[in-house]
Design an enzyme around this catalytic site. Structure first.
Site, mmCIF file in Angstrom:
data_model
loop_
_atom_site.group_PDB
_atom_site.id
_atom_site.type_symbol
_atom_site.label_atom_id
_atom_site.label_comp_id
_atom_site.label_asym_id
_atom_site.label_seq_id
_atom_site.Cartn_x
_atom_site.Cartn_y
_atom_site.Cartn_z
ATOM 1 C CD GLU A 185 -8.729 -94.194 6.982
ATOM 2 O OE1 GLU A 185 -8.433 -93.064 6.509
ATOM 3 O OE2 GLU A 185 -8.442 -94.548 8.140
ATOM 4 C CD GLU A 191 -9.705 -105.797 12.450
ATOM 5 O OE1 GLU A 191 -9.810 -104.892 11.605
ATOM 6 O OE2 GLU A 191 -9.425 -105.593 13.636
HETATM 7 N N1 THU Z 1 -9.231 -99.880 12.087
HETATM 8 C C1 THU Z 1 -9.063 -101.157 11.608
HETATM 9 O O1 THU Z 1 -8.676 -101.368 10.463
HETATM 10 N N2 THU Z 1 -9.377 -102.184 12.444
HETATM 11 C C2 THU Z 1 -9.804 -102.043 13.729
HETATM 12 O O2 THU Z 1 -10.209 -103.022 14.340
HETATM 13 C C3 THU Z 1 -9.740 -100.735 14.361
HETATM 14 C C4 THU Z 1 -9.712 -99.579 13.407
HETATM 15 C C5 THU Z 1 -8.944 -98.772 11.183
HETATM 16 C C6 THU Z 1 -10.176 -98.047 10.710
HETATM 17 C C7 THU Z 1 -9.605 -96.699 10.319
HETATM 18 O O3 THU Z 1 -9.129 -96.787 8.980
HETATM 19 C C8 THU Z 1 -8.409 -96.512 11.248
HETATM 20 O O4 THU Z 1 -8.153 -97.785 11.825
HETATM 21 C C9 THU Z 1 -8.653 -95.500 12.350
HETATM 22 O O5 THU Z 1 -9.822 -95.823 13.042
#
Ligand code: THU
Length: 143
Positions: free
Chosen positions: A59, A70
């Site tokens: 993040e 991904e």
């Molecule tokens: N997130 C992912 O890593 N992959 C996804 O396909 C859905 C969301 C993460 C992004 C963020 O760090 C957290 O999940 C909450 O949205």
């Protein structure tokens, strides 16, 4: 209308190590950087030539710049030789499957093609099911 056929060569009936992919994805969540959502996500995939790649979400204080698991997985794929994803498992930190977000469905379409398999909940689906009629290289070739 037919679905785009590129990238091709991703419908081989090879055995997919789902248990290993789930385990690696879960392990990848321990290396997520999620100080804002506290929602760790890990992804693991096998390529059509049998390599394993993984990713964790990373993040950013500017939330929109967050890298999903991904995204990291695709970076791992390209950095380690490229090629086509055959099957992908995505899990959250609790170990539950996690559905790819919209942007990541596009990434999986680009790097896995429509036949790539995805486990994001209690079903295994193709990328074509997650992103029907997706925009990819074939669409650009059509002009
Ligand atoms: N997130 C992912 O890593 N992959 C996804 O396909 C859905 C969301 C993460 C992004 C963020 O760090 C957290 O999940 C909450 O949205």
């Amino acid at each position: 209308m037919t679905e785009p056929s590129l990238p091709s060569g991703n419908d081989a009936q090879v055995s997919i190590p789902w248990d290993e992919l789930r385990s690696l994805a879960r392990d990848a969540t321990t290396r997520s950087y999620v100080p804002y959502s506290n929602f760790a996500v890990g992804a693991a995939a096998v390529t059509v030539d049998g390599r394993i790649v993984t990713g964790s979400n990373i993040e950013n204080a500017s939330y929109g710049l967050t890298l999903c698991a991904e995204c990291s997985l695709v970076s791992d794929l390209v950095r380690t030789g490229g090629g086509l994803l055959r099957a992908v498992a995505v899990v959250s930190g609790s170990g539950e499957p996690c559905m790819p977000c919209g942007r990541c469905r596009q990434l999986l379409f680009e790097h896995g093609g429509p036949d790539c398999l995805v486990e994001g909940d209690d079903q295994i689906r193709t990328v074509a099911e997650l992103l029907p009629g997706g925009f990819g290289p074939d669409r650009m070739a059509q002009g």
